[in-house]
Design an enzyme around this catalytic site. Sequence first.
Site, PDB file in Angstrom:
ATOM      1  N   ASP A  13       0.829  -1.203   0.000  1.00 39.47           N
ATOM      2  CA  ASP A  13       0.000   0.000   0.000  1.00 39.47           C
ATOM      3  C   ASP A  13       0.870   1.262   0.000  1.00 39.47           C
ATOM      4  OD1 ASP A  13      -2.325   1.431  -0.054  1.00 39.47           O
ATOM      5  OD2 ASP A  13      -2.926   1.016   2.004  1.00 39.47           O
ATOM      6  N   ASN A  61     -10.941  -2.756  -5.388  1.00 37.87           N
ATOM      7  CA  ASN A  61     -10.174  -1.861  -6.266  1.00 37.87           C
ATOM      8  C   ASN A  61     -10.806  -1.694  -7.652  1.00 37.87           C
ATOM      9  OD1 ASN A  61      -6.941  -2.917  -4.907  1.00 37.87           O
ATOM     10  ND2 ASN A  61      -8.158  -1.104  -4.391  1.00 37.87           N
TER      11      ASN A  61
HETATM   12  C1  IPE Z   1      -5.521  -2.716  -0.200  1.00 38.45           C
HETATM   13  O1  IPE Z   1      -5.110  -1.399  -0.477  1.00 38.45           O
HETATM   14  C2  IPE Z   1      -5.533  -3.526  -1.449  1.00 38.45           C
HETATM   15  C3  IPE Z   1      -4.244  -3.752  -2.078  1.00 38.45           C
HETATM   16  C4  IPE Z   1      -3.087  -3.419  -1.590  1.00 38.45           C
HETATM   17  C5  IPE Z   1      -4.285  -4.433  -3.341  1.00 38.45           C
HETATM   18  P1  IPE Z   1      -6.192  -0.242  -0.647  1.00 38.45           P
HETATM   19  O2  IPE Z   1      -5.410   1.007  -0.765  1.00 38.45           O
HETATM   20  O3  IPE Z   1      -7.127  -0.558  -1.728  1.00 38.45           O
HETATM   21  O4  IPE Z   1      -6.953  -0.327   0.746  1.00 38.45           O
HETATM   22  P2  IPE Z   1      -7.880   0.715   1.501  1.00 38.45           P
HETATM   23  O5  IPE Z   1      -8.910   1.173   0.515  1.00 38.45           O
HETATM   24  O6  IPE Z   1      -7.033   1.859   1.943  1.00 38.45           O
HETATM   25  O7  IPE Z   1      -8.447  -0.035   2.660  1.00 38.45           O
HETATM   26  C1  IPE Z   2      -1.470   0.168  -3.416  1.00 37.60           C
HETATM   27  O1  IPE Z   2      -1.263   1.542  -3.492  1.00 37.60           O
HETATM   28  C2  IPE Z   2      -1.704  -0.463  -4.768  1.00 37.60           C
HETATM   29  C3  IPE Z   2      -3.098  -0.904  -5.004  1.00 37.60           C
HETATM   30  C4  IPE Z   2      -4.042  -0.914  -4.121  1.00 37.60           C
HETATM   31  C5  IPE Z   2      -3.403  -1.369  -6.337  1.00 37.60           C
HETATM   32  P1  IPE Z   2      -2.465   2.562  -3.517  1.00 37.60           P
HETATM   33  O2  IPE Z   2      -2.834   2.808  -4.939  1.00 37.60           O
HETATM   34  O3  IPE Z   2      -3.561   2.100  -2.661  1.00 37.60           O
HETATM   35  O4  IPE Z   2      -1.779   3.842  -2.909  1.00 37.60           O
HETATM   36  P2  IPE Z   2      -2.421   4.892  -1.913  1.00 37.60           P
HETATM   37  O5  IPE Z   2      -2.986   4.126  -0.769  1.00 37.60           O
HETATM   38  O6  IPE Z   2      -3.461   5.637  -2.674  1.00 37.60           O
HETATM   39  O7  IPE Z   2      -1.261   5.756  -1.501  1.00 37.60           O
HETATM   40 MG    MG Z   3      -4.033   2.400  -0.706  1.00 31.24          MG
END
Ligand code: IPE
Ligand code: IPE
Ligand code: MG
Length: 232
Positions: A13, A61
């Site tokens: 994340d 997602n």
């Molecule tokens: C969790 O990250 C899912 C993945 C890392 C694939 P998100 O960024 O989607 O999670 P939330 O929305 O902050 O809980």
């Molecule tokens: C994790 O990074 C990757 C996926 C969930 C696909 P994020 O895209 O959630 O990054 P933040 O949380 O917005 O920084």
């Molecule tokens: Mg995220």
Amino acid sequence: MEKIPQHVSIIMDGNGRWAKARGLDRVKGHIEGVESVRACLEAAAEDGVKYLSVYAFSEENWNRPQDEVIALMELMMKAMKQELNTFIDNNIRFMVLGNRARLSEGLNQTIDDMMERTAGNTRCTLILFLSYSGKWDILQAMKKAAAELTPEQLQAMELPDFDRYLVTAGIPDPDLLIRTSGELRISNYLLWQSAYTEFYFTDILWPDFRKPQFREALAEYARRDRRYGKVK
Ligand code: IPE
Ligand code: IPE
Ligand code: MG
């Protein structure tokens, strides 16, 4: 190191925030995040971790803006194809687990091809959780079991029997679950399988999480005392 976890799982994340901090497009963060997967896989294989799994895309997602979803799918396709030879040369088995029905035909073909071509590899297994969610997994397991078993067999079902219906059948539960970027939640990841997993949270954003950070998490794991409800 003494206590090496057999299975390390990572909620990757913080890619978006990493990019934003640099005035870049979110996708640049995802691209840089692929390098972190590469680095952690290398460290895992070197240190004797048998399974490295990463949460790459959740069922939730799919609700992101369409252009980011498309960019992520294209990036994953590209990264997979790029890594195939590395997996073959380094004896890495590659797997994708999740709701495969939601992925494009082209991506599914690439995944099948890569899984077939690395199926016999034994050094380390890299699992990509793609279009995955923990609740979805439990629900699909329940449906599969109900379709396959008689009511008597269902009534007689024990916990290890249920494991066979989850998409992770045959894979040991994660010993260590890492989440980067400072979020303190599980975001519908391996709900059933993480019942006794050790959790490790770090503020480091995923693109900055490389070999030294991975090894720091392993060192922390080695200091944990796993009691499983017993008295030690
Ligand atoms: C969790 O990250 C899912 C993945 C890392 C694939 P998100 O960024 O989607 O999670 P939330 O929305 O902050 O809980
Ligand atoms: C994790 O990074 C990757 C996926 C969930 C696909 P994020 O895209 O959630 O990054 P933040 O949380 O917005 O920084
Ligand atoms: Mg995220």
